[in-house]
Design a protein around this motif. Sequence first.
Motif, mmCIF file in Angstrom:
data_model
loop_
_atom_site.group_PDB
_atom_site.id
_atom_site.type_symbol
_atom_site.label_atom_id
_atom_site.label_comp_id
_atom_site.label_asym_id
_atom_site.label_seq_id
_atom_site.Cartn_x
_atom_site.Cartn_y
_atom_site.Cartn_z
ATOM 1 N N LYS A 51 11.761 -7.635 37.431
ATOM 2 C CA LYS A 51 11.230 -8.987 37.230
ATOM 3 C C LYS A 51 9.721 -9.050 37.430
ATOM 4 N N LEU A 52 9.213 -8.301 38.384
ATOM 5 C CA LEU A 52 7.793 -8.394 38.707
ATOM 6 C C LEU A 52 6.933 -7.521 37.801
ATOM 7 N N SER A 282 5.026 -6.726 47.133
ATOM 8 C CA SER A 282 4.452 -6.309 45.855
ATOM 9 C C SER A 282 3.517 -5.136 46.109
ATOM 10 N N ASN A 304 0.748 -13.097 38.776
ATOM 11 C CA ASN A 304 1.593 -12.697 39.905
ATOM 12 C C ASN A 304 0.869 -12.896 41.228
ATOM 13 N N ASP A 307 0.495 -16.783 41.810
ATOM 14 C CA ASP A 307 1.785 -17.400 42.126
ATOM 15 C C ASP A 307 2.472 -16.741 43.320
ATOM 16 N N LYS A 309 3.991 -13.882 43.655
ATOM 17 C CA LYS A 309 5.315 -13.357 43.323
ATOM 18 C C LYS A 309 5.562 -12.032 44.031
#
Length: 318
Positions: A51-52, A282, A304, A307, A309
């Motif tokens: 997803k990332l 991350s 990313n 946000d 993420k």
Amino acid sequence: MEQRLIKLFRLLLLLSFIFVNVSLFSRPKYFVMPDKPENYSIDQYKLSTEKLYGIEKNVELFTLTFHNGTDSISKDKINANTQLNIILIAVLPDLLGSTDWKEINLDTIKDDIITTSVLNRLFRINTLSGLDDPYGPKTKYFDEYQIIRKIGKKYFASKHCLIQFFAVRNRPSIFQNVFGTINIEQEPLKITEMETIFKKRYPGTNFPPYTIGDTPYSYSSAIDYLRDRKEYLSKTIKFQNNEIGYQFWTYTNWHTHDHELEVDRGIDRFVYVPGKGIVGGSFDFYFYFHRKKLPIKYSDFLNNVKDEKVMIAPEFKV
């Protein structure tokens, strides 16, 4: 003619000496993950990168948690005031191959195996925990150390391993938090809120966390690198398993050469759950370096960051 041969021989001898020394210097050290650790705990999680970062790989996290004291302490006695030392080991995916671990014979590396005392020494050096220890820009280690785990009767070593360190010191925001500190009692501050504050103070310069791809020749951001770096608490997360997670982002910039990994960014966003370790995060420094192998763009990396993420272990659903 004879002098030329002598010079050539000396040159070859020098080159062989340099090659041997470089080879020895570049040999990694290995830490064997114990089945039953003594005086510390290990929490292990596997994070999907799909997803990332748009690729079907995994990052494996190992959180080694030590009590910051002379005595060990059981998990059920840990509370918000307990000072903990965390050694985070992340096995990053081999983006060129199909496996992230390789079988290894312990007899061939017996002189390169380290103990937890070496890891704890690295912790002290890189978290301002020793009064006499030097402090510099490097606080993390990539591929200088590998971990080994036993599966069945065989041993396997990681291919790409990042090691970094956190001191868990919970107290109100008015107290100083140096780089490498997890403090769940901070006042939450999102990265976009910090961006607004930064732009008022440094108009006309780029917000350091957004400087993806900058090099030592870029002077577009204002950051006092050694003094400013810090982990900021962004928010708390209530998981379906009733655990509470604390999400952090790292205030730092991008500044290495194009051919170098920005290793000291490390796990630039992460989720910490007390008693469970680091359960998500991350690793933009690694995946951005290998961005040509990924289906995502520069704008995706930047979004990313904005946000905040992260990848999350499947055991922790929101």
